[in-house]
Scaffold this active site. Sequence first.
Site, PDB file in Angstrom:
ATOM      1  CG  HIS A  41     -16.498   1.068   0.457  1.00  0.00           C
ATOM      2  ND1 HIS A  41     -15.271   0.223   1.244  1.00  0.00           N
ATOM      3  CD2 HIS A  41     -16.274   2.377   0.294  1.00  0.00           C
ATOM      4  CE1 HIS A  41     -14.314   1.597   1.214  1.00  0.00           C
ATOM      5  NE2 HIS A  41     -14.974   2.534   0.811  1.00  0.00           N
ATOM      6  CD  GLU A  67     -12.510   5.698   4.936  1.00  0.00           C
ATOM      7  OE1 GLU A  67     -12.596   4.641   4.749  1.00  0.00           O
ATOM      8  OE2 GLU A  67     -13.290   6.643   4.507  1.00  0.00           O
ATOM      9  CG  HIS A 107      -7.595   1.369   0.259  1.00  0.00           C
ATOM     10  ND1 HIS A 107      -6.604   1.662  -0.882  1.00  0.00           N
ATOM     11  CD2 HIS A 107      -8.969   1.437  -0.332  1.00  0.00           C
ATOM     12  CE1 HIS A 107      -7.386   1.966  -1.890  1.00  0.00           C
ATOM     13  NE2 HIS A 107      -8.580   1.786  -1.646  1.00  0.00           N
ATOM     14  CG  ASN A 108      -9.055  -4.027   4.860  1.00  0.00           C
ATOM     15  OD1 ASN A 108      -8.175  -3.393   5.353  1.00  0.00           O
ATOM     16  ND2 ASN A 108     -10.159  -4.205   5.615  1.00  0.00           N
ATOM     17  CG  ASP A 150     -11.930  10.506   4.155  1.00  0.00           C
ATOM     18  OD1 ASP A 150     -12.810  10.915   3.231  1.00  0.00           O
ATOM     19  OD2 ASP A 150     -11.563   9.377   4.479  1.00  0.00           O
ATOM     20  CD  GLN A 190      -7.116   6.840  -5.321  1.00  0.00           C
ATOM     21  OE1 GLN A 190      -6.633   7.399  -4.303  1.00  0.00           O
ATOM     22  NE2 GLN A 190      -8.101   6.240  -5.559  1.00  0.00           N
ATOM     23  CB  SER A 200     -13.607  -2.884   6.197  1.00  0.00           C
ATOM     24  OG  SER A 200     -13.256  -3.742   5.253  1.00  0.00           O
TER      25      SER A 200
END
Lengths: 260, 956
Positions: free
Chosen positions: B228, B289, B291-292, B313, B518, B746
């Site tokens: 990652h 991005e 976020h799977n 970001d 976060q 990813s």
Amino acid sequence: MAEPRAIVLRAPGTNCEEETAAAWERAGASVEVWHVGRLIESPAELDAFQILTLPGGFSYGDDLGAGKILATRLGTVLGESLRRFHDRGGLVLGICNGFQVLVRAGLLPGGLGTGGARATLARNDSGRFESRWVRLATRPGVSPFLDDEIGPVIELPVAHGEGRFVTGTRAELDAMERSGQVVLRYADAEGRPTESYPENPNGSPGAVAGVCDPTGRIFGLMPHPERFVDPWHHPRWTRTPGVTGDGLRLFSAAVRALRA
Amino acid sequence: MVNLWRIEIMPAPGQVDHEGDRLARDAEEMGLAGPWSLRARRGFLVEGNLSESDAQRIGDEVLRDPVVEVARVCPVDGTSDPHEPGAVVHVFPRPGVTDPEAESASVLLREVGFDVANVRTIRTYLVEGPTDSLTSLVNRLLANDAVEQAVVGPLNLDHLGQGDRYAFRRVEVPIRGLGDDALMAISRSGQLSLSLAEMRTIQAHFDAIGREPTDCELETLAQTWSEHCSHKTLKGRISFDGRTIDNLLKETIFGATMKLKSDWLVSVFSDNAGVVRFDDEHDVCFKVETHNHPSAIDPYGGSNTGLGGVIRDALGTGLGAKPIANTDVFCVAAPDLDPSCVPPGVLHPRRILKGVVAGVRDYGNRMGIPTVNGALAVDPGYLSNPLVFCGTVGVLPRGMATKRVEPGDRIVAMGGRTGRDGIHGATFSSAELTAHSETVSGGAVQIGNAITEKMVLDVIVQARDRGLFRSITDCGAGGFSSAVGEMGAELGAEVELSRAPLKYAGLSYTEIWISEAQERMVLAVPPEKWPELQELCRSENVEATDLGEFVDTGRLILRYEGELVGDLSMEFLHEGRPTVVREATWKCPPVESPMAPHPYNYTNELISILGHWDVCSKEWIVRQYDHEVQARTVVKPLVGVGDEGPGDASIVLPVRGSTRGLAIGCGINPRYGKIDPYAMAACVIDEAIRNVVAVGADPERIAILDNFCWGNTERPETLGSLVLAAEACRDVSLAYRTPFISGKDSLNNEYSHEGRSLSIPPTLLISAIGIVPDVRKAVTMDLKGEGNALYLLGKTLPELGGSLWAESKGRTGGAVPDVDLNQAPGIFRSLHQAMQAGLVRSCHDLSEGGLAVALAEMAIAGGLGVRVKLDRSLFEPDWDLPFLILFSESPTRFLIEVAPENTSRLEETLSNGPLTRIGEVVSNPRLVVEGWQDSRVLIDASLQVLRDAWLRPLRW
């Protein structure tokens, strides 16, 4: 009178302050954006302004209910300076979350210290947050935000999950209608007020979209006038020649009223 | 005396219980045998020096809405409530999980004079339905076990747990002298996701310096070396069918950008987002991005923090960009899938889609950033491993795109507090999902609080303009370890971990260091500016803490309460990872003909394709997003007479007062990816560019991003398909002169079940931003006027491989459309010229479903009919079946509407073609397409019928 001075009050989670300030500027006001903490530290500073605006967003995350925390702070800390501001002819505008704040603080629909109707902005009938453009039938005459130049029907976008204006009783709503306090109503294609979805995006009884206090100087609405200032803000400007910013007219009317 | 009360808030008599109704509907949709009746109540657990009447007052005066809600105080001592029928289910956040509303409540209650110690939110459900399905209902719908605790029956609590205090103990992990199996056991049990080669390298390093690593050092290496964070596959060495590729990224995508040397690129592949020049005073940045894996487990939290992360970001690009637009793309299995086809440990696609939409909605709307563009791609391959892409565009003043760190700068953490949330997110996102992922990885789910991030945004923009910091980055995957490690890579850093503000007690130094809590940013602040920054933060109620100092030693020093817990060389951390060498291979699947029996009339085919998930109206999603906040959105995602037409791209105005715009679009296609990854990549780049050109972007000023989502690239054929896609990116980028400015991959998007690994289809998302010189010349796709001429621009070939036509006929093979690298750039350029000259009334690109779908969409959006007569010249001599021209998905094609007085000028401007006049706009609301032979009618449908088919699937 020179340029009216507008203060746009932001709190954590407010997110429409920039375009709201820009709209006041376009309308000819001189404008400052203040953090609510700064005003709480020196409430007397409000005396220097003629227009107070509570813009849209999610003040304090809408925790405990939309606008609830900011409303509580306005009431407890700024109550006295707000009264002074209103008494000397100041204008108060609450947009979307700002409208929710004014209602929760008791400034709408009854006005300052008059008791008046109990109201709230409840969850949309659709059960969800929605962004869409709506038609609004206007009722000029009571509030300085809507003068004769407004036209019978305007278009503005809404974007909210809690915008259904509900009074404690239907009689309270009827009384507001009689006194001319219901100044904006969701309307159908023919310009008639409607309770049906999606023209009325939240299911407000009586199609209420915007109301003022009995003096007309405190005005709150769910739609976003600051988002329709230029023609290209309109969703169909590429197919409709000659559209102009309906939202800007509300700001301009207020500035004209203060200059008169 | 301290008491604990539960205050329950419910709709007043006569008010609708929306939440309860929604859940009952969801339960039936998920296939939970009903019938269900659900009542939902929100509530608070309030602890403090409070009598029962205090608690009732708190409910009545502060917590409820006095007009539409009532509040009551309920017992928490294990006694049940005799008045309630059915089962009672309580759901509340696990200890330590962020609970922002509870925090707000406790602050406000204290402010208005109540003696409150702690508050936690709680939801209570009264459930009537089949008892034997209750557990399923709770687990699958009411509570998310990763972050929430559910109690069925009466609540029995005496206090709100606050977590235990942490007693410091320095932990070493002995690895010296261990064999391979033992090393791998450490990697696995610690969820480090380090390979054997990497473990051996670490072992050798510590052997050489003569000591064992601490747990914290090992974690730092694992985070920094994770797929990652380091993208070791794309940057590693690949042996591809005998050919050696030293660094795939450098040789393809990045290499193409370097070769193009476009003078409007400002910062590419070096910062959190790519930066390009916008006008004389502003730059714009863009990043997307994924976020799977978190979204597979907790769709709402996963997409919520996915968006929150990509917004950071932008905030962490250059000296901080102001976010002005978001994008989101979701890949899921069919939302109407039979629930019995869903494997264990996997959430139903409908629940995933609803959850991820809600997550994006709540973060984006709360941040006040318009979500203006996106896509939905549906394929069975995403069943166990959905994909969630979130993007953010930011604007920053020119000259602010670069940053540096000086020795002596303070390391300042700003924003949210650190908690146990999101531990091991970086290594988790690099691992495969399994049926047990929910239990193993619960901690990897992060919880977002958009308002905290909005407050951080407010501070950063002001601090940037006042020059209060020298560098900034976000805490993303790997938390402080990645942020500080990256910022100090060239220098060195010393951190005192005990200074980090915590959400609750009990975190070890390692947890603090790698937590992915976060809404945190890390700044390098010159010591003389720190007081002013602190004052600014105070005035905005944002927490900022001095964690240490950047130093010129080349070492990363970590301490806890003064004790040394980590001492790593920056060089080893960033350069020490052994190069990954991977095998890749590719064998083209046999080309089958996608030809299928075809009918005489194609109306039903069109109607069926309009109802495909990828094509159908996305209004249900789009309207939940505030796509106009900031008042910049001048071409909205939905356009046309009823505000419902599917716009090709949106346009925002980055600079208030200017009419220079930025178009935002994307391209994605999993069906092509399964057949031909090279052609797929070329096609989705073309699609992203088509979309922004179709609304008026200048084709010379388009920048693109790549997001590769692939399966396990340790399988040579999977890696081979990735290599081919990357090579297509290079070739198209060079031919179109369209640079890549940033990207992300990813890998390992696989799911293991019963020993079998299910991989997603190779999926490349291309996102594009393009400059619109003057938005007043922008074009939308809705038909504008009766009597206008319709032209088809671009060449149609019989390319049906991976098309929706082929899928609807159950055909899997065939040739995927090929991009014509020589012809395409000229088509984009001349179309742009025609738009600049004001000749184009509407324009729509042809993509999934080809000409037929594009015609239908333009007609629906404009509320006008179309009459088309296909011309023989559209066809090659050797193929003359109408469905080829109607449903082929050949790229670089547009439909253009032109006023009659401008047709000759248009034909002149687009003389390099291929341009064919195919029909006209009519007032009769029907789509009628005639063939070239004896006026045979190929399609004839009323707009009403087409519109209904197109609206139906997602009318939720």
